[in-house]
Design an enzyme around this catalytic site. Sequence first.
Site, short mmCIF file in Angstrom:
data_model
loop_
_atom_site.label_atom_id
_atom_site.label_comp_id
_atom_site.label_asym_id
_atom_site.label_seq_id
_atom_site.Cartn_x
_atom_site.Cartn_y
_atom_site.Cartn_z
N ASP A 346 0.88 -1.17 0.00
CA ASP A 346 0.00 0.00 0.00
C ASP A 346 0.92 1.22 0.00
O ASP A 346 2.12 1.13 0.25
CB ASP A 346 -0.95 -0.01 1.22
CG ASP A 346 -2.16 0.90 0.99
OD1 ASP A 346 -2.09 1.79 0.11
OD2 ASP A 346 -3.18 0.74 1.70
C1 NOJ Z 1 -3.99 3.97 0.19
C2 NOJ Z 1 -5.18 3.05 0.16
O1 NOJ Z 1 -5.21 2.30 1.33
C3 NOJ Z 1 -5.18 2.12 -1.04
O2 NOJ Z 1 -6.37 1.41 -1.07
C4 NOJ Z 1 -5.00 2.91 -2.30
O3 NOJ Z 1 -5.06 2.07 -3.42
C5 NOJ Z 1 -3.68 3.65 -2.24
N1 NOJ Z 1 -3.70 4.56 -1.09
C6 NOJ Z 1 -3.38 4.46 -3.49
O4 NOJ Z 1 -4.27 5.51 -3.57
#
Ligand code: NOJ
Length: 773
Positions: A346
């Site tokens: 993530d």
């Molecule tokens: C954090 C989020 O938890 C995730 O779901 C997302 O895809 C990423 N940021 C990128 O935006």
Amino acid sequence: MARGRSKRRRQAPRRRPTPGRSFVATCDRGRCSRGSRWESPATILAASLRFASLVVLSPSFGGCLAGCTDSGSHEEGPNATGGAGTLGYTGGAAGNAGRAAGPAVDWSSLDRSTLRARLDPADVTMAHQQADALVEQLTLSEKLSLVHGAEGDYVGAVVGVPRLGIPALTLQDGPAGVTQLDDVTAFPAPIALAATFDRELVELWGAAMGREQRTKGVAVQLAPMINLARVPAAGRNFESFGEDPYLCAELTRAAVTGIQSQRVIATAKHFVGNEQETDRTTGSSEIDERTLHEIYYAPFEAAVAAGVGAVMCSYNRVGGTYACEHPTALADLKEGLGFSGWVMSDWGATHSGVEAANAGLDMEMPGSAWFGAELETAVGLGTVSETRLDDMVRRILTSAARIGLFEDPPVGSPSAVATSVEHVALALRAATSSMTLLKNESGALPLEGLRSLAVIGAAASAPIAGGGGSAAVRVPYVVAPLQAIEQRAGTAVTVVHTSSPIADDAAAIAAAADAALVVLGVESSEGLDRPSLDLGDSANALVDAVAAVNSRTIVVLHTPGAVLMPWLERVSAVVIGWYPGQENGHALASVLFGDTSPTGKLPVSFPASESDLPLPDSSATVSYTEGLEIGYRRLDTRGLAPLFSFGHGLSYTTFEYSDLSLNQADSAQQLQVAFDVTNTGAREGTETPQLYLEYPDAAEEPPRVLRGFSRVELAPGDTRHVVIPLGPREFRVYDPSQQDFDVPSGTYRIRVGSSSRDLRLETVLTVVGTDGS
Ligand code: NOJ
């Protein structure tokens, strides 16, 4: 709302430790303690198997032979399901007495590997070969460039290697459609799609989102989000497919298939234990091993089996170790579930270079803080082997090859128009299908026979389309409920509106109208959990004030999940409109006026009290102490009546269930549960029959678990024969002592109905399982 009986648990709770893994707690069906003693399944099941000796088992499949004792009728020969043989027993309606025994199956010689859902390895072979050939030609610096993020026009990017025809990877959110770019469709949120219980629709929705991503030049869609709605107030529940692992797994399979049908790699996220937003980057989820495998891995298993190309590991820790550098969890994913694609972190969830790479993280996102210079040094020093680096690259290239990115790389652009008339129509269909009617008394709905209607509440004129955070889609427009209601009502009905939150203002217009509609919205976003399930004093007072002056008060809630309804007894009808996307008003008006009969079913329980289900945990440790008892399972175990149960949803017509039979399917080891559903009302409607399995007590499962569902559209008076397949996988439990799944021997009850608490038909089945008992 119908209330079902709650299965009685055994008096003395049995402790079940989970040996062998450092990150799991020792738990008894989720009630965690240390130092408990493992009791063998054989011992536990001995008592229930006394029953098995009463029935005669066929040596092969084990269809119940003549002489089985039961109170149901015996069928012979093929049945209406198309040539499947019967097991010789027809279950009676719920409440049948004398159900001493049903049919029996013998799965004792079953290959236990079939208890896991898997992608056929043959589907990956060619892609592996292609990836291997490329890895051999890549220089070390090219390999290193492929395993971390780079600058670009998207949420994430990875450079390509043009000399070898490896395209740049472009990554974009998210679970409800293309984010951060214009000219896209704002589809309903995943929780709304979950309420449709409609696999086909979810696949179409996935394909439409994938197509829009592709048009925008995206190679990797950061979806689906398949964490479970364990905590009703969790901020990202609107991005989820609800609280049930089976429902989530089924819809995950459909969503992944849909997205990847467009040559866009899907990303199953967030692996694993990311069920709340509070302290999500620091908290440690403590989940016992059995629960992890049965509940929280299940949707990822389905994603892998559907061929998902990427998995995103989560921010949180699991048992003290960050998910993105968790060797056991990542090995469970890759070796246990057979995932051949790559794991990306993530955004900002990578916390080390060497540890993360060696634990199984394949790509850092969105930059190169750890997998840039640090990884290069580590490979030079041999603390991360080049073989491991090759594996990281090979995994990325394997998914790219398998989904077809080499032969057909994305050529779209961020400024392209991605939305279309077809997609808007699909968004409307999905939003309409998701509308969930929880209560409808005295014919409050549909809105017929009115001369005046008061439309109250801010969400009627300032409509909610979706949730916040990385899944937020730029809406081109949102049809407001008020606008659509005025349009649909025409000149025959006088519509008056106030968006004032002041109870007296609302009551003033409600008192003079034939019916009053209160439309309320509940906001939710990534990054924070909802403070409470309560709508707040002012909103509750508004509903009460309206209900006090208008006996036909209908409440519409645009909510990401469960809310409390202290005014429930005083209103006539409640509709959950979820987060419906840009076609909000059109979908709502269609259901309110009866152009469409509501079809939604709750993918989450609405508890009667906030404390009946887990609250966000703000301590350093997020203890999943309820274990297997997520959502309705917990309410059932504890005998707590929900406000509205999982699976509940009314129609404008009524359905009758009849003639349940349990049959042997054509293919070995599979059963078919067959029954009829009849539309007994005067309108057409769609019913979603649900199948719940009740394990023998010794299996130590919650009272009942969803293991099948279908959807049937019926004209008034029509009957449809419904067949729900049931195989050994649906009977499995995870045995931590063997680190594998088993089918416990014993007597199971199979129940079918309209919700988890409205079970209409049932039968029993005796299973000789894989547990050697
Ligand atoms: C954090 C989020 O938890 C995730 O779901 C997302 O895809 C990423 N940021 C990128 O935006």
